[in-house]
Design a protein around this motif. Sequence first.
Motif, PDB file in Angstrom:
ATOM      1  N   THR A 265      62.260   4.312   2.860  1.00 46.48           N
ATOM      2  CA  THR A 265      61.372   3.141   2.770  1.00 46.48           C
ATOM      3  C   THR A 265      62.156   1.852   3.005  1.00 46.48           C
ATOM      4  O   THR A 265      61.774   1.008   3.817  1.00 46.48           O
ATOM      5  N   LYS A 266      63.293   1.729   2.324  1.00 48.09           N
ATOM      6  CA  LYS A 266      64.096   0.509   2.454  1.00 48.09           C
ATOM      7  C   LYS A 266      64.614   0.348   3.888  1.00 48.09           C
ATOM      8  O   LYS A 266      64.645  -0.764   4.431  1.00 48.09           O
TER       9      LYS A 266
ATOM     10  N   LEU B 191      55.706  -2.281   4.105  1.00 50.69           N
ATOM     11  CA  LEU B 191      55.146  -1.126   3.406  1.00 50.69           C
ATOM     12  C   LEU B 191      53.757  -1.455   2.872  1.00 50.69           C
ATOM     13  O   LEU B 191      53.574  -2.474   2.202  1.00 50.69           O
ATOM     14  N   VAL B 192      52.794  -0.613   3.198  1.00 49.21           N
ATOM     15  CA  VAL B 192      51.440  -0.792   2.650  1.00 49.21           C
ATOM     16  C   VAL B 192      50.969   0.556   2.098  1.00 49.21           C
ATOM     17  O   VAL B 192      51.568   1.601   2.370  1.00 49.21           O
ATOM     18  N   ALA B 193      49.886   0.501   1.303  1.00 50.11           N
ATOM     19  CA  ALA B 193      49.308   1.746   0.783  1.00 50.11           C
ATOM     20  C   ALA B 193      48.686   2.524   1.932  1.00 50.11           C
ATOM     21  O   ALA B 193      48.285   1.949   2.944  1.00 50.11           O
TER      22      ALA B 193
ATOM     23  N   VAL C  13      54.932   9.115   2.524  1.00 50.50           N
ATOM     24  CA  VAL C  13      54.394  10.130   1.621  1.00 50.50           C
ATOM     25  C   VAL C  13      54.933   9.939   0.195  1.00 50.50           C
ATOM     26  O   VAL C  13      56.010   9.373   0.013  1.00 50.50           O
ATOM     27  N   ASP C  14      54.175  10.426  -0.802  1.00 49.03           N
ATOM     28  CA  ASP C  14      54.559  10.213  -2.199  1.00 49.03           C
ATOM     29  C   ASP C  14      55.402  11.344  -2.768  1.00 49.03           C
ATOM     30  O   ASP C  14      55.795  11.334  -3.920  1.00 49.03           O
TER      31      ASP C  14
ATOM     32  N   SER D  44      45.130   1.296   6.043  1.00 50.38           N
ATOM     33  CA  SER D  44      45.306   1.633   7.453  1.00 50.38           C
ATOM     34  C   SER D  44      46.641   1.163   8.064  1.00 50.38           C
ATOM     35  O   SER D  44      46.685   0.234   8.865  1.00 50.38           O
ATOM     36  N   PRO D  45      47.727   1.824   7.665  1.00 48.13           N
ATOM     37  CA  PRO D  45      49.041   1.474   8.216  1.00 48.13           C
ATOM     38  C   PRO D  45      49.139   1.847   9.702  1.00 48.13           C
ATOM     39  O   PRO D  45      48.448   2.746  10.164  1.00 48.13           O
ATOM     40  N   ASP D  46      50.002   1.129  10.418  1.00 43.55           N
ATOM     41  CA  ASP D  46      50.243   1.446  11.831  1.00 43.55           C
ATOM     42  C   ASP D  46      51.031   2.748  11.963  1.00 43.55           C
ATOM     43  O   ASP D  46      50.853   3.503  12.910  1.00 43.55           O
ATOM     44  N   LEU D  47      51.945   2.936  11.022  1.00 40.20           N
ATOM     45  CA  LEU D  47      52.844   4.090  11.085  1.00 40.20           C
ATOM     46  C   LEU D  47      52.802   4.860   9.773  1.00 40.20           C
ATOM     47  O   LEU D  47      52.608   4.263   8.710  1.00 40.20           O
ATOM     48  N   ALA D  48      52.986   6.147   9.865  1.00 41.32           N
ATOM     49  CA  ALA D  48      53.102   6.966   8.663  1.00 41.32           C
ATOM     50  C   ALA D  48      54.415   7.744   8.738  1.00 41.32           C
ATOM     51  O   ALA D  48      54.848   8.159   9.814  1.00 41.32           O
ATOM     52  N   VAL D  49      55.057   7.917   7.584  1.00 39.92           N
ATOM     53  CA  VAL D  49      56.327   8.631   7.527  1.00 39.92           C
ATOM     54  C   VAL D  49      56.154   9.915   6.730  1.00 39.92           C
ATOM     55  O   VAL D  49      55.778   9.885   5.563  1.00 39.92           O
TER      56      VAL D  49
END
Lengths: 207, 219
Positions: B84-85, B94-96, B56-57, B100-105
């Motif tokens: 993130t690190k 890390l992708v935008a 998330v931003d 379609s990322p596999d995981l979201a945080v």
Amino acid sequence: MKSIKIYVLLLAGVLGITGAAKAQSRPPLSLQLNYSIAQPLGSLKDYANKTSFRGWKAGFLYNFNDQFSAGLNVGYQDFYEKVPRAIYPGKDGAISAVQQRTLQTIPIMLAAQYAFTKPESKVIPYVGLNAGIAAMRYEKYWGEFVEGDDSWQFMATPELGINVPFGKYSPVMFNANVQYNYSPYKMGDITNFNTVQANIGVKIHVR
Amino acid sequence: MKRLWILMGFSLVTAALLSSCRKEPLNNLTQEESRIYITNYDKNANFTTYKTFSIVDSVAVITNRGDHQKALTSYDQKLIATVTKSFQDRGYTLVAKTASPDLAVNLSRIDNTYSSVIIGGPGYWAGYPGYWDLGYWGYPGWGYYFPPYYGVFSYNERAVSIDLLDLKNATPKAGGQNQITTIWNAMLRGSGVWTGANIDSMIAAVFTQSPYLSATGTK
């Protein structure tokens, strides 16, 4: 509970047998006040291994004759151990925490004692048996968060000690004794409550 | 003389009694020692099957007082960067969020003022206003699913929650309730969890106690 019943019967028996004998040098009713140090044993030691210097015991005894006395006492002991930060695995994860493990006991017990020597002796050794209930206050702190439990448990305590009168017929005596406390207490990792306790204090015959 | 003995004896014992109160645990803690770090994970998840993630931003601030918001203070920036690190160090890319990322945080700060509430486990705040809507991750109208983790503690102050969502296996169920499963959760609780200087050690701790959390196999 069954053990308490047996104990009360035993006490009543002692009362009946010795009620008539009254040849005494001191007033029969005595008060006792002790400072207590206790060392946890067994699973209690694994929970909180520190020797507790925070305890006391107070009570009264009534002498039915020179040898036998019975009464009631209450006590207090605080067990504590702080464990540095560690990771505790759980069912689906883990918790990293500094643990503080505490247990406070407040025993309330009936007491019976048998003195081995005559009242005019310089040192009066005795054996005692105490049985009753103990309030157990269990608190395990994970960081600043606490997990607690309060309960009443059966407790039995044999005791071995000496009374040293401050003068031949003095009603004031120095008291020192060791006792072993047992309670079938189960909480968390504690499977039994076992401690050895040393007490020093005074015993005063008041009336 | 006798009186003196009695007096001395009593004063000795009274002094002992007074000094023998209990050891007070809450007075015997530093800020660092007051904190606990709890991690839970989905035992059915295979963490090596995921390769990419997005984060998330900003950080959701969840309260029960109705003034929830998304915030981006210097603390929040550091929290996002450190988490993130940490995931990158475990082999995830890390992708935008549009890729379609596999995981979201999800990152949330929880600031409730309950005094004593028994909680069934992490994730209970997912229904609160202020928590991340799954529309953010491109799944509007979906619900969160938190596996039945165990819950130990009542809850009475500030906390930080990191939730890892399984977007890879987000297949819509026919006619059913669409849910995204949270496969890992970390909770930081205690004094100073909202202090930026503590972020490094707190995040290091939750990753250390989660060795399975790796794209390349258990650390």
